[in-house]
Enzyme design. Structure first.
Site, short mmCIF file in Angstrom:
data_model
loop_
_atom_site.label_atom_id
_atom_site.label_comp_id
_atom_site.label_asym_id
_atom_site.label_seq_id
_atom_site.Cartn_x
_atom_site.Cartn_y
_atom_site.Cartn_z
N ASP A 108 -1.55 0.99 0.14
CA ASP A 108 -2.09 0.67 -1.17
C ASP A 108 -1.42 -0.60 -1.68
OD1 ASP A 108 -3.79 1.68 -3.44
OD2 ASP A 108 -3.44 3.56 -2.39
N ASP A 215 -5.82 -1.74 -5.30
CA ASP A 215 -6.02 -1.03 -6.56
C ASP A 215 -6.52 -1.99 -7.63
OD1 ASP A 215 -5.48 1.54 -8.04
OD2 ASP A 215 -4.21 0.20 -9.21
N GLU A 298 -10.92 -2.05 -4.96
CA GLU A 298 -11.62 -1.26 -5.97
C GLU A 298 -12.45 -2.20 -6.85
OE1 GLU A 298 -9.80 2.76 -7.67
OE2 GLU A 298 -8.56 1.02 -8.10
N HIS A 375 -8.36 10.26 -4.13
CA HIS A 375 -7.30 10.80 -4.97
C HIS A 375 -7.64 10.76 -6.46
CE1 HIS A 375 -6.86 6.50 -5.15
NE2 HIS A 375 -6.04 6.62 -6.19
N ASP A 376 -8.63 9.97 -6.85
CA ASP A 376 -9.04 9.87 -8.25
C ASP A 376 -10.31 10.65 -8.54
OD1 ASP A 376 -6.99 8.35 -9.37
OD2 ASP A 376 -7.90 6.45 -8.78
#
Length: 609
Positions: A108, A215, A298, A375-376
């Site tokens: 990440d 991210d 993202e 994960h979100d």
């Protein structure tokens, strides 16, 4: 092993025709040292299992040194490891062993913000004259007629409340899109950008990492200046530095869409700012182009195809592919209370799938990336099908058929391969500031239904559903920890006792786990259809079932995918164009039928033509 930087990356790269990415959320994957928290050693020991699935790439969520206020997305040192997860030697061993299994590994990259405990921010907040002061966004307070102090504007954070936090040391506010402990970097500062490239990016690429999930990759450029109408279009289309000598409003207020709160959604200001492409191209030039790596960003609040292509087409020279949000946002409302439940339609789910698959069309010179869990996001079986005991296995197989027949690259989230579901409705699932905001507003307004509606939404879509520990077997706490007496950092769901665990499913040829293995093998066996094929959607208005074809680029053969998203039998028609090609042959049915008659509840079938 350390990668030697190449002169420049040349396509096709290792990911160019599609890769299957398995996301690991380290705290919840596997605890090896017995402290109740997942760790790098637990992941290392499970690499043979991941290899057996048929995946190609591992994406490891943040494992860097962090106070863990936002579960590791608040990084205090980009070049160190969160101590309970392991150390730098463990991390290097992980990278090397992933490669020895013939897999790739992504980390990440979280560089829109850092932790308020990072040395850079500590220096920045120490005084207004510190050399790193401008590495973050600082602004003075506003005062009303009564002398009451207010933040610079009315923007709402992604988790509720103001994006501005008052700092007593220097008596100014700093900007944070997320929690107050995550101050946002000022990407307008060239020195800051160069420090990020060297400290957080090349440092890991030099150690063998094969790329990054980036991210909030479209939040680096803040739309903080409101231009007069006569020059608005020019400013909006600009890619370089705004001409600040013109008349601008510094950090303008967002339109008021939630009058009951002072804090307003400001996605249009926080994303896709005027210098974003400049920054992404510079990041690519300064770092990514020197390695054979994948950059996966993202991209929230970006529903336009042209805008997406401006970041990921080969001509854009910015990102390689993006994680889109629109399909995953279907069942919750956004706005003032982001997790509030919203009724969704399958026709809209299908439209968004069709929209995304355009990125796999060779004419767009881009790369498509699809997912239905991370994960979100809460668990897909509970959100888009049925987690009722009689339907959850069929639902998991149907949804995996949908995902694994889409073109491009795909992401499978940990536990998705065994059909993990949301936590029970009687669990106390938190949702950051949103839940507290809902309860406070309900008490103030006397609207009791607000709490019930908020709870219903959180029970469906809160991200904690995806962060419960992976269920490995039927022993204590699902075998998550080597120490059966260790209390897991997050409660383990009782569904591990009901067959939703790896060990039980390993021995069941009809399990969700073994279906994923077969599907991933079929995806590679029929690469021309399922990875590289042209997507065509049929019966678009149907709210119960989904029918689409995948055709080889040379037109030589095709597949038909039919999916029942309901608990009732559904009929379907084979498109005339496929009937004319040949008589279809059933490749598989998720219910092991003969492919005749209506689809049963949550059944999927795939035919070859």
């Amino acid at each position: 092993m350390v990668n030697a930087p190449a002169e420049k990356k040349k396509l096709p790269s290792w990911w160019h025709e599609g890769t299957t990415i398995y996301q690991v959320y380290p705290a919840s994957f596997k605890d090896d040292n017995g402290d109740g928290l997942g760790d790098l050693r637990g992941l290392i020991n499970k690499l043979p299992y991941l290899k057996s699935l048929g995946i190609d790439t591992i994406w490891l969520s943040p494992h860097y040194k962090s106070p863990r206020v936002d579960e590791g997305y608040d990084i205090s040192d980009y070049q160190d490891i969160h101590e309970p997860f392991g150390n730098m030697d463990d991390c290097q061993e992980l990278i090397d062993k992933v490669h020895s299994h013939g897999l790739k590994i992504l980390f990440d990259l979280v560089v829109n913000h850092c932790s308020d405990q990072h040395d850079w921010f500590k220096e920045s907040r120490s005084s207004k004259t510190n050399p790193k002061r401008d590495w973050f966004h600082w602004r003075p307070a506003k005062y009303d007629a009564d002398g009451v102090r207010h933040p610079p504007n009315n923007w709402r954070t992604c988790f509720g409340g103001s994006v501005w936090e008052w700092d007593e040391t220097t008596e100014e506010y700093y900007l944070h899109y997320f929690v107050p402990e995550q101050p946002d970097f000022n990407w307008e500062n060239a020195e800051t950008r160069q420090a990020i490239y060297q400290n957080a990016v090349r440092f890991w690429l030099d150690r063998g990492v094969d790329g990054f999930r980036i991210d909030t990759s479209n939040m680096y450029s803040v739309m903080k200046y409101a231009a007069p109408p006569r020059i608005g279009a020019a400013i909006r289309d600009a890619e370089l530095t705004l001409p600040l000598a013109l008349e601008y409003t510094d950090f303008p207020d967002a339109p008021v869409v939630a009058p009951d709160t002072p804090w307003q959604p400001a996605g249009q200001f926080m994303t896709n700012g005027p210098r974003l492409k400049e920054y992404l191209r510079e990041l690519r030039k300064e770092a990514f182009d020197h390695y054979d790596c994948l950059s996966m960003g993202e991209l929230p609040h970006t529903p336009e195809l042209e805008k997406i292509l401006s970041y990921i087409s080969t001509e854009a020279e910015a990102l390689d592919c993006v994680i889109q949000f629109d399909q995953m946002d279907l069942d919750h409302s956004g706005g003032q209370y982001p997790l509030m439940k919203k009724e969704w339609k399958l026709s809209e789910f299908k439209r968004l799938a069709e929209f995304s698959q355009q990125l796999a069309d060779p004419k767009n010179k881009a790369h498509c990336l699809s997912y239905i869990e991370n994960h979100d996001q809460a668990r897909c079986v509970s959100r888009f099908a049925s987690d009722a005991p009689q339907h959850r296995v069929a639902s998991a197989k149907m949804l995996s058929t949908y995902l694994l027949t889409l073109s491009g690259s795909i992401i499978v989230y940990e536990g998705q391969e065994i059909g993990m579901i949301n936590a029970p409705k009687d669990w106390d699932i938190e949702a950051d500031n949103t839940w507290r905001e809902i309860k406070a507003d309900a008490e103030k307004s006397g609207d009791k239904s607000l709490v019930e509606r908020g709870r219903e939404g959180i029970q469906l879509t809160a991200r904690d559903h995806a962060r419960t520990p992976v269920q490995w077997d039927s022993s204590t706490n699902a075998g998550f920890s080597t120490n059966p007496n260790a209390k897991p950092w997050m409660r383990v769901m009782e569904s591990y006792k009901e067959g939703i665990n790896v060990a039980d499913q390993e021995n069941d040829p009809n399990s969700t786990l073994n279906f994923y293995r077969r599907m991933l093998a079929l995806r590679k066996e029929h690469k021309d259809l399922f990875i590289l094929g042209k997507f065509q959607l049929f019966d678009k208005a149907n709210e119960k079932s989904m029918v689409f074809s995948k055709t080889a680029q040379d037109g030589s053969r095709a597949a038909l995918v039919v999916l029942n998203f309901s608990a009732e039998p559904q009929s379907y028609e084979v498109p005339e164009a496929l009937k004319a090609k040949s008589e279809g042959k059933l490749l598989f049915s998720t219910l092991d039928g003969n492919g005749e008659g209506p689809l049963d509840a949550y059944e999927a079938r795939v035919f070859l033509f």
